[in-house]
Scaffold this motif. Structure first.
Motif, PDB file in Angstrom:
ATOM      1  N   GLN A   1       0.867  -1.183   0.000  1.00 26.23           N
ATOM      2  CA  GLN A   1       0.000   0.000   0.000  1.00 26.23           C
ATOM      3  C   GLN A   1       0.900   1.228   0.000  1.00 26.23           C
ATOM      4  O   GLN A   1       1.819   1.326   0.799  1.00 26.23           O
ATOM      5  N   ASP A   2       0.602   2.165  -0.892  1.00 24.62           N
ATOM      6  CA  ASP A   2       1.401   3.387  -0.952  1.00 24.62           C
ATOM      7  C   ASP A   2       0.649   4.385  -1.824  1.00 24.62           C
ATOM      8  O   ASP A   2      -0.284   4.014  -2.541  1.00 24.62           O
ATOM      9  N   TYR A   3       1.092   5.647  -1.792  1.00 26.15           N
ATOM     10  CA  TYR A   3       0.348   6.685  -2.524  1.00 26.15           C
ATOM     11  C   TYR A   3       0.476   6.553  -4.034  1.00 26.15           C
ATOM     12  O   TYR A   3      -0.301   7.118  -4.780  1.00 26.15           O
ATOM     13  N   MET A   4       1.461   5.794  -4.511  1.00 24.02           N
ATOM     14  CA  MET A   4       1.783   5.812  -5.924  1.00 24.02           C
ATOM     15  C   MET A   4       1.811   4.428  -6.533  1.00 24.02           C
ATOM     16  O   MET A   4       2.400   3.513  -5.971  1.00 24.02           O
ATOM     17  N   GLU A   5       1.192   4.293  -7.710  1.00 22.11           N
ATOM     18  CA  GLU A   5       1.049   2.970  -8.337  1.00 22.11           C
ATOM     19  C   GLU A   5       2.388   2.360  -8.742  1.00 22.11           C
ATOM     20  O   GLU A   5       2.533   1.146  -8.745  1.00 22.11           O
ATOM     21  N   ASP A   6       3.360   3.169  -9.121  1.00 18.91           N
ATOM     22  CA  ASP A   6       4.676   2.593  -9.440  1.00 18.91           C
ATOM     23  C   ASP A   6       5.197   1.785  -8.245  1.00 18.91           C
ATOM     24  O   ASP A   6       5.832   0.742  -8.419  1.00 18.91           O
ATOM     25  N   HIS A   7       4.959   2.306  -7.048  1.00 19.63           N
ATOM     26  CA  HIS A   7       5.448   1.613  -5.853  1.00 19.63           C
ATOM     27  C   HIS A   7       4.652   0.330  -5.606  1.00 19.63           C
ATOM     28  O   HIS A   7       5.232  -0.728  -5.347  1.00 19.63           O
ATOM     29  N   THR A   8       3.332   0.427  -5.686  1.00 20.57           N
ATOM     30  CA  THR A   8       2.515  -0.761  -5.387  1.00 20.57           C
ATOM     31  C   THR A   8       2.692  -1.815  -6.480  1.00 20.57           C
ATOM     32  O   THR A   8       2.746  -3.012  -6.205  1.00 20.57           O
TER      33      THR A   8
ATOM     34  N   GLY B   1       5.099   8.751   3.839  1.00 17.43           N
ATOM     35  CA  GLY B   1       4.109   9.343   4.734  1.00 17.43           C
ATOM     36  C   GLY B   1       3.621   8.369   5.794  1.00 17.43           C
ATOM     37  O   GLY B   1       2.777   8.714   6.616  1.00 17.43           O
ATOM     38  N   LEU B   2       4.157   7.146   5.765  1.00 22.72           N
ATOM     39  CA  LEU B   2       3.804   6.111   6.741  1.00 22.72           C
ATOM     40  C   LEU B   2       2.302   5.853   6.787  1.00 22.72           C
ATOM     41  O   LEU B   2       1.737   5.496   7.829  1.00 22.72           O
ATOM     42  N   CYS B   3       1.629   6.056   5.649  1.00 23.62           N
ATOM     43  CA  CYS B   3       0.202   5.714   5.572  1.00 23.62           C
ATOM     44  C   CYS B   3      -0.104   5.196   4.174  1.00 23.62           C
ATOM     45  O   CYS B   3       0.702   5.349   3.249  1.00 23.62           O
ATOM     46  N   ASP B   4      -1.273   4.565   4.040  1.00 25.76           N
ATOM     47  CA  ASP B   4      -1.634   4.021   2.729  1.00 25.76           C
ATOM     48  C   ASP B   4      -2.297   5.099   1.864  1.00 25.76           C
ATOM     49  O   ASP B   4      -2.406   6.257   2.265  1.00 25.76           O
ATOM     50  N   GLN B   5      -2.738   4.686   0.664  1.00 26.57           N
ATOM     51  CA  GLN B   5      -3.292   5.654  -0.282  1.00 26.57           C
ATOM     52  C   GLN B   5      -4.655   6.176   0.159  1.00 26.57           C
ATOM     53  O   GLN B   5      -5.163   7.127  -0.408  1.00 26.57           O
ATOM     54  N   LEU B   6      -5.228   5.542   1.201  1.00 28.47           N
ATOM     55  CA  LEU B   6      -6.506   6.019   1.746  1.00 28.47           C
ATOM     56  C   LEU B   6      -6.286   6.709   3.094  1.00 28.47           C
ATOM     57  O   LEU B   6      -7.209   6.824   3.908  1.00 28.47           O
ATOM     58  N   ARG B   7      -5.035   7.127   3.303  1.00 26.70           N
ATOM     59  CA  ARG B   7      -4.657   7.930   4.478  1.00 26.70           C
ATOM     60  C   ARG B   7      -4.662   7.154   5.796  1.00 26.70           C
ATOM     61  O   ARG B   7      -4.638   7.746   6.856  1.00 26.70           O
ATOM     62  N   GLN B   8      -4.750   5.834   5.711  1.00 21.56           N
ATOM     63  CA  GLN B   8      -4.728   5.038   6.947  1.00 21.56           C
ATOM     64  C   GLN B   8      -3.277   4.786   7.357  1.00 21.56           C
ATOM     65  O   GLN B   8      -2.437   4.471   6.515  1.00 21.56           O
ATOM     66  N   LYS B   9      -3.019   4.896   8.637  1.00 21.09           N
ATOM     67  CA  LYS B   9      -1.668   4.720   9.150  1.00 21.09           C
ATOM     68  C   LYS B   9      -1.202   3.276   8.963  1.00 21.09           C
ATOM     69  O   LYS B   9      -1.975   2.344   9.174  1.00 21.09           O
ATOM     70  N   ILE B  10       0.039   3.114   8.557  1.00 18.80           N
ATOM     71  CA  ILE B  10       0.634   1.772   8.458  1.00 18.80           C
ATOM     72  C   ILE B  10       1.664   1.635   9.579  1.00 18.80           C
ATOM     73  O   ILE B  10       2.530   2.493   9.742  1.00 18.80           O
ATOM     74  N   VAL B  11       1.551   0.563  10.334  1.00 16.27           N
ATOM     75  CA  VAL B  11       2.468   0.335  11.462  1.00 16.27           C
ATOM     76  C   VAL B  11       3.381  -0.839  11.115  1.00 16.27           C
ATOM     77  O   VAL B  11       2.901  -1.900  10.701  1.00 16.27           O
ATOM     78  N   PRO B  12       4.699  -0.665  11.264  1.00 19.30           N
ATOM     79  CA  PRO B  12       5.607  -1.768  10.943  1.00 19.30           C
ATOM     80  C   PRO B  12       5.447  -2.941  11.912  1.00 19.30           C
ATOM     81  O   PRO B  12       5.010  -2.757  13.047  1.00 19.30           O
ATOM     82  N   GLU B  13       5.846  -4.113  11.418  1.00 18.68           N
ATOM     83  CA  GLU B  13       5.909  -5.282  12.297  1.00 18.68           C
ATOM     84  C   GLU B  13       7.232  -5.266  13.061  1.00 18.68           C
ATOM     85  O   GLU B  13       7.275  -5.597  14.241  1.00 18.68           O
ATOM     86  N   ILE B  14       8.308  -4.886  12.357  1.00 15.53           N
ATOM     87  CA  ILE B  14       9.596  -4.791  13.050  1.00 15.53           C
ATOM     88  C   ILE B  14      10.276  -3.466  12.705  1.00 15.53           C
ATOM     89  O   ILE B  14      10.080  -2.904  11.631  1.00 15.53           O
ATOM     90  N   PHE B  15      11.047  -2.980  13.664  1.00 15.04           N
ATOM     91  CA  PHE B  15      11.838  -1.763  13.485  1.00 15.04           C
ATOM     92  C   PHE B  15      13.315  -2.163  13.495  1.00 15.04           C
ATOM     93  O   PHE B  15      13.734  -2.945  14.345  1.00 15.04           O
ATOM     94  N   VAL B  16      14.064  -1.607  12.556  1.00 11.64           N
ATOM     95  CA  VAL B  16      15.513  -1.840  12.542  1.00 11.64           C
ATOM     96  C   VAL B  16      16.211  -0.544  12.920  1.00 11.64           C
ATOM     97  O   VAL B  16      15.951   0.512  12.332  1.00 11.64           O
ATOM     98  N   ARG B  17      17.061  -0.622  13.914  1.00 13.25           N
ATOM     99  CA  ARG B  17      17.774   0.555  14.417  1.00 13.25           C
ATOM    100  C   ARG B  17      18.868   0.960  13.432  1.00 13.25           C
ATOM    101  O   ARG B  17      19.768   0.160  13.144  1.00 13.25           O
ATOM    102  N   THR B  18      18.824   2.189  12.948  1.00 11.08           N
ATOM    103  CA  THR B  18      19.750   2.581  11.874  1.00 11.08           C
ATOM    104  C   THR B  18      20.692   3.736  12.235  1.00 11.08           C
ATOM    105  O   THR B  18      21.374   4.255  11.357  1.00 11.08           O
ATOM    106  N   GLU B  19      20.725   4.134  13.520  1.00  9.58           N
ATOM    107  CA  GLU B  19      21.609   5.256  13.897  1.00  9.58           C
ATOM    108  C   GLU B  19      23.029   5.092  13.343  1.00  9.58           C
ATOM    109  O   GLU B  19      23.611   6.025  12.813  1.00  9.58           O
TER     110      GLU B  19
END
Ligand SMILES: [Zn+2]
Length: 253
Positions: free
Chosen positions: A105-112, A152-170
């Motif tokens: 899910q993303d704002y742009m069809e190239d991505h999806t 934007g961390l949300c889908d094309q219908l403005r719903q928030k997407i929450v990751p399953e895992i976070f990778v620390r990148t500092e």
């Protein structure tokens, strides 16, 4: 292996995780399905394609990843069998164990569409009756697919997407930034079309926001695992196995 739609998408969303895998001795592969030929307000498409290819090759070099040529152009990433056969050939050549792909899910069809193409091309990696172009022998390997976060961390219908895992990148954020900065042509384009002051700052902000969502990291990338059917064993999660303490699964834990 990371497969994204456009030159610079990998640097925005996936490069930190790639760098961490590289530090642990993994062979890295970098591919965008589109050439990025529409990514300029002033240069014609052929020149934009050339410039963006050389920027991408520079970024892949900074990441320590092998560069793979793009297959098509902006807004022409379609879920079609021609593209699928060519992408499946690349996946068979590489035989990745971990495949980083865009959010479904993303704002742009190239991505999806890239997300769908990469999923099916990976699914077909071991099927002798699926013909790739050029012809490549099927490969017998497990592959774990991880979907990156949408813009934007949300889908094309403005719903928030929450990751399953976070990778620390500092620890790799500076190099991720350096790889993004290799896409010189994009600053002007994004300022003009997306109202972004600075694409580097947009990446910083997304990374900090994901860090905040994780509850424990400062900078993070977020991932959601694809369901395992046809790809790997049920509970396989090589990113968590490999990156250990750099991975958080539940916000705040
Ligand atoms: Zn993109």
């Amino acid at each position: 292996m990371a497969i994204a739609a456009h030159p610079d998408d990998i640097e925005f969303l996936m490069a930190g995780t790639l760098l961490l895998l590289g530090e642990r001795g993994f062979e890295l592969h970098y591919m965008t399905v589109s050439s990025g030929n529409c990514g300029s307000m002033t240069m014609p498409p052929e020149r934009t394609r050339r410039v963006r290819k050389s920027e991408s090759m520079g970024a892949a070099k900074i990441l320590g990843a092998e560069y793979h040529k793009s297959l098509t152009d902006d807004l022409e990433i379609l879920y079609d069998v021609r593209t699928l056969r060519r992408l499946a050939a690349v996946i068979r050549e590489v035989g990745p164990n971990i495949l980083l792909v865009p959010s479904p899910q993303d704002y742009m069809e190239d991505h999806t569409n890239t997300s769908r193409l990469a999923v099916t091309a990976a699914f077909a990696r071991g099927m002798p009756n699926f013909r790739t172009v050029p012809a490549r022998k099927p490969v017998d390997c497990d592959v774990a697919l991880y979907h990156g976060m949408p813009h934007g961390l949300c889908d094309q219908l403005r719903q928030k997407i929450v990751p399953e895992i976070f990778v620390r990148t500092e620890s790799v954020h500076a190099r991720k930034r350096e790889a993004l900065a290799a896409h010189n042509s994009q600053k002007a384009w994004l300022d003009a079309t997306q109202g972004m002051d600075s694409y580097l700052r947009v990446m910083d902000e997304m990374s900090l926001e994901l860090g905040r969502m994780s509850g424990i990291f400062r900078h993070a990338e977020g991932w959601r695992r694809h369901l395992h059917y046809g790809f790997s064993g049920q509970d396989e999660d090589p990113l968590s196995d490999i990156l250990g303490a750099l991975v958080a699964r539940v916000p705040g834990e």
